[in-house]
Scaffold this motif. Structure first.
Motif, PDB file in Angstrom:
ATOM      1  N   ASN A 130       2.319   4.425 -21.717  1.00  0.00           N
ATOM      2  CA  ASN A 130       1.867   4.109 -20.367  1.00  0.00           C
ATOM      3  C   ASN A 130       2.989   4.332 -19.350  1.00  0.00           C
ATOM      4  N   PRO A 131       3.407   5.569 -19.117  1.00  0.00           N
ATOM      5  CA  PRO A 131       4.524   5.810 -18.181  1.00  0.00           C
ATOM      6  C   PRO A 131       4.165   5.391 -16.761  1.00  0.00           C
ATOM      7  N   LEU A 132       5.174   4.927 -16.027  1.00  0.00           N
ATOM      8  CA  LEU A 132       5.007   4.493 -14.639  1.00  0.00           C
ATOM      9  C   LEU A 132       6.021   5.198 -13.757  1.00  0.00           C
ATOM     10  N   VAL A 133       5.546   5.746 -12.628  1.00  0.00           N
ATOM     11  CA  VAL A 133       6.424   6.247 -11.568  1.00  0.00           C
ATOM     12  C   VAL A 133       5.908   5.652 -10.275  1.00  0.00           C
ATOM     13  N   LEU A 134       6.722   4.824  -9.630  1.00  0.00           N
ATOM     14  CA  LEU A 134       6.273   4.061  -8.463  1.00  0.00           C
ATOM     15  C   LEU A 134       7.379   3.996  -7.419  1.00  0.00           C
ATOM     16  N   PHE A 135       6.996   4.170  -6.169  1.00  0.00           N
ATOM     17  CA  PHE A 135       7.887   3.946  -5.038  1.00  0.00           C
ATOM     18  C   PHE A 135       7.331   2.785  -4.219  1.00  0.00           C
ATOM     19  N   GLN A 136       8.209   1.898  -3.767  1.00  0.00           N
ATOM     20  CA  GLN A 136       7.774   0.915  -2.774  1.00  0.00           C
ATOM     21  C   GLN A 136       8.732   0.960  -1.585  1.00  0.00           C
ATOM     22  N   LEU A 137       8.153   1.288  -0.432  1.00  0.00           N
ATOM     23  CA  LEU A 137       8.906   1.350   0.814  1.00  0.00           C
ATOM     24  C   LEU A 137       8.718   0.061   1.575  1.00  0.00           C
ATOM     25  N   TRP A 138       9.788  -0.436   2.168  1.00  0.00           N
ATOM     26  CA  TRP A 138       9.697  -1.559   3.096  1.00  0.00           C
ATOM     27  C   TRP A 138       9.898  -0.994   4.499  1.00  0.00           C
ATOM     28  N   LEU A 139       8.848  -1.084   5.297  1.00  0.00           N
ATOM     29  CA  LEU A 139       8.859  -0.608   6.683  1.00  0.00           C
ATOM     30  C   LEU A 139       8.899  -1.815   7.599  1.00  0.00           C
ATOM     31  N   ASN A 140       9.885  -1.874   8.462  1.00  0.00           N
ATOM     32  CA  ASN A 140      10.045  -3.032   9.336  1.00  0.00           C
ATOM     33  C   ASN A 140       8.914  -3.093  10.374  1.00  0.00           C
ATOM     34  N   LEU A 141       8.720  -4.277  10.929  1.00  0.00           N
ATOM     35  CA  LEU A 141       7.812  -4.476  12.042  1.00  0.00           C
ATOM     36  C   LEU A 141       8.622  -4.909  13.262  1.00  0.00           C
ATOM     37  N   PRO A 142       8.267  -4.435  14.448  1.00  0.00           N
ATOM     38  CA  PRO A 142       8.953  -4.925  15.652  1.00  0.00           C
ATOM     39  C   PRO A 142       8.608  -6.384  15.903  1.00  0.00           C
ATOM     40  N   ALA A 143       9.404  -7.041  16.717  1.00  0.00           N
ATOM     41  CA  ALA A 143       9.230  -8.477  16.966  1.00  0.00           C
ATOM     42  C   ALA A 143       7.809  -8.804  17.416  1.00  0.00           C
ATOM     43  N   ARG A 144       7.220  -7.950  18.219  1.00  0.00           N
ATOM     44  CA  ARG A 144       5.882  -8.237  18.752  1.00  0.00           C
ATOM     45  C   ARG A 144       4.801  -8.232  17.659  1.00  0.00           C
ATOM     46  N   SER A 145       5.115  -7.649  16.493  1.00  0.00           N
ATOM     47  CA  SER A 145       4.109  -7.528  15.432  1.00  0.00           C
ATOM     48  C   SER A 145       4.416  -8.378  14.205  1.00  0.00           C
ATOM     49  N   LYS A 146       5.487  -9.135  14.248  1.00  0.00           N
ATOM     50  CA  LYS A 146       5.892  -9.854  13.051  1.00  0.00           C
ATOM     51  C   LYS A 146       4.944 -10.993  12.674  1.00  0.00           C
ATOM     52  N   LYS A 147       4.086 -11.423  13.589  1.00  0.00           N
ATOM     53  CA  LYS A 147       3.165 -12.524  13.279  1.00  0.00           C
ATOM     54  C   LYS A 147       1.703 -12.090  13.321  1.00  0.00           C
ATOM     55  N   VAL A 148       1.456 -10.798  13.119  1.00  0.00           N
ATOM     56  CA  VAL A 148       0.062 -10.337  13.030  1.00  0.00           C
ATOM     57  C   VAL A 148      -0.534 -10.812  11.705  1.00  0.00           C
ATOM     58  N   ASN A 149      -1.857 -10.805  11.624  1.00  0.00           N
ATOM     59  CA  ASN A 149      -2.522 -11.208  10.393  1.00  0.00           C
ATOM     60  C   ASN A 149      -2.254 -10.187   9.290  1.00  0.00           C
ATOM     61  N   PRO A 150      -2.030 -10.665   8.073  1.00  0.00           N
ATOM     62  CA  PRO A 150      -1.789  -9.725   6.969  1.00  0.00           C
ATOM     63  C   PRO A 150      -3.036  -8.907   6.664  1.00  0.00           C
ATOM     64  N   HIS A 151      -2.802  -7.690   6.175  1.00  0.00           N
ATOM     65  CA  HIS A 151      -3.915  -6.765   5.941  1.00  0.00           C
ATOM     66  C   HIS A 151      -3.445  -5.671   4.996  1.00  0.00           C
ATOM     67  N   PHE A 152      -4.326  -5.224   4.089  1.00  0.00           N
ATOM     68  CA  PHE A 152      -3.948  -4.071   3.272  1.00  0.00           C
ATOM     69  C   PHE A 152      -5.063  -3.040   3.262  1.00  0.00           C
ATOM     70  N   LYS A 153      -4.685  -1.814   2.969  1.00  0.00           N
ATOM     71  CA  LYS A 153      -5.610  -0.691   2.967  1.00  0.00           C
ATOM     72  C   LYS A 153      -5.247   0.230   1.821  1.00  0.00           C
ATOM     73  N   MET A 154      -6.276   0.780   1.155  1.00  0.00           N
ATOM     74  CA  MET A 154      -6.043   1.711   0.071  1.00  0.00           C
ATOM     75  C   MET A 154      -6.178   3.149   0.546  1.00  0.00           C
ATOM     76  N   PHE A 155      -5.239   3.977   0.122  1.00  0.00           N
ATOM     77  CA  PHE A 155      -5.345   5.421   0.278  1.00  0.00           C
ATOM     78  C   PHE A 155      -5.582   5.975  -1.130  1.00  0.00           C
ATOM     79  N   TRP A 156      -6.812   6.317  -1.437  1.00  0.00           N
ATOM     80  CA  TRP A 156      -7.099   6.867  -2.765  1.00  0.00           C
ATOM     81  C   TRP A 156      -6.558   8.287  -2.854  1.00  0.00           C
ATOM     82  N   ASN A 157      -6.021   8.628  -4.010  1.00  0.00           N
ATOM     83  CA  ASN A 157      -5.396   9.927  -4.191  1.00  0.00           C
ATOM     84  C   ASN A 157      -6.318  11.079  -3.797  1.00  0.00           C
ATOM     85  N   GLU A 158      -7.612  10.928  -4.090  1.00  0.00           N
ATOM     86  CA  GLU A 158      -8.572  11.985  -3.797  1.00  0.00           C
ATOM     87  C   GLU A 158      -8.701  12.261  -2.298  1.00  0.00           C
TER      88      GLU A 158
END
Length: 341
Positions: A130-158
């Motif tokens: 079960n090989p794994l290759v994974l990247f996780q990027l941490w992208l900062n948020l500006p001060a005005r956006s640091k308290k927005v509601n959490p949310h996630f979205k999927m980008f399917w490979n297809e």
């Protein structure tokens, strides 16, 4: 001005530039899985349960006890963009959302004011590795956006756009667009409150593959952006008079084109670019703020609310072994990859 401003050797966590905070790269040759989606218990001897970051037998368990990965943990003040190029990740969070993604899928999560989530790496195959290759990027948020509601979205490979290019000799170059645009291709829109949602922030995240002997001119970009190219797999490339071995990053002059000449094996790159936020960054573990006072507020909120608590049975939550790729959002909506002929 030179085209390459700095060359750095890559470590476990890759050093990045504003607006990115860092990039984690995971490459693990996980063995066959058992009924509980973890490795055979014989592989766990000699490891430190819950804190296993030394590669042994070709893989790490990270913070997982029985299944490799990262059990429930908090984030606040930034975004995670998780690219699973090979293998799978099981997501669960404090909003009640969950999912399984991999084999080229991307999850974009804006943590905002705070979320608990887990990222486990299920060993879904019991008859093969079960090989794994994974990247996780941490992208900062500006001060005005640091308290927005959490949310996630999927980008399917297809659904992720890929620009395919051939050089003068017919050698192929493939550019997978996670964010930004190239030629006539434009990436899927990120989460609504993402720093990348505004085009003027010029966030570009590309996965680039070059065939052996391929040559390609990396286009110039907008002035004043921070632009980096991570050469993480291959043998060597020629660029701007330098011979560069794999496992190095390049800090680039954004206003200059850069001719890349690949050597005798396939080469893999990750390109990160964006306008700097240019705000103070205070980071403490999984939290990012703009000042020490704001950091203490985030920590206090987490200690009192647990960002809504953990609605799943265990922090090391994985999904049924027969489950395919899916996303179930906090509103109950269930999504599967788009099937293409």
């Amino acid at each position: 001005m030179p085209k390459i401003l700095k060359i750095r050797e890559l470590g476990f966590h890759w050093e990045t530039l504003d607006p990115f905070l860092f990039c984690a790269y995971h490459q693990d040759d996980f063995p066959k899985g058992n009924e509980n989606l973890g490795p055979d218990p014989s592989y766990l001897s000699g490891r430190i349960p819950g804190n296993d970051f030394t590669k042994k037998d070709g893989f790490r368990m990270y913070h997982g006890q029985k299944v490799p990965g990262f059990p429930g943990h908090p984030h606040a003040g930034f975004e995670t963009i998780t690219l699973v190029e090979e293998g799978f990740a099981d997501h669960s969070d404090s909003l009640g959302a969950k999912g399984r993604f991999g084999n080229g899928d991307v999850q974009w999560m804006t943590a905002g004011k705070g979320i608990l989530h887990s990222e486990m790496f299920p060993l879904v195959h019991q008859d093969q590795k079960n090989p794994l290759v994974l990247f996780q990027l941490w992208l900062n948020l500006p001060a005005r956006s640091k308290k927005v509601n959490p949310h996630f979205k999927m980008f399917w490979n297809e659904d992720i756009p890929v620009e395919k290019i051939n050089d003068a000799n017919g050698n192929g170059i493939s550019v997978k667009l996670i964010a930004g645009k190239l030629c006539n291709q434009k990436a899927i829109a990120p989460t609504p409150d993402s720093f990348a949602a505004k085009e003027e922030n010029h966030v570009q995240i590309w996965r680039i593959t070059m065939d052996a002997h391929a040559e390609w001119v990396l286009p110039a970009s907008k002035a004043n952006t921070n632009k980096m190219l991570f050469f993480y797999s291959g043998s060597q490339i020629e660029a701007d008079g330098f011979t560069i071995q794999e496992k190095h990053s390049l800090v680039l002059n954004p206003t200059e084109e850069l001719l890349l000449k690949n050597a005798t094996t396939k080469a893999e790159f990750l390109l990160l670019e964006g306008m700097p936020i240019n705000e103070p960054v205070v980071q403490q573990g999984p939290f990012v703020a703009n000042s020490r006072t704001e950091m203490m507020e985030v920590i206090n909120t987490y200690q009192h609310s647990q960002f809504g608590g953990w609605p799943h049975d265990v922090y090391e939550n994985v999904h049924d072994k027969n489950t395919g790729r899916f996303a179930q959002y906090a509103n109950g909506k269930i999504e599967h990859p788009t099937k293409k002929n």
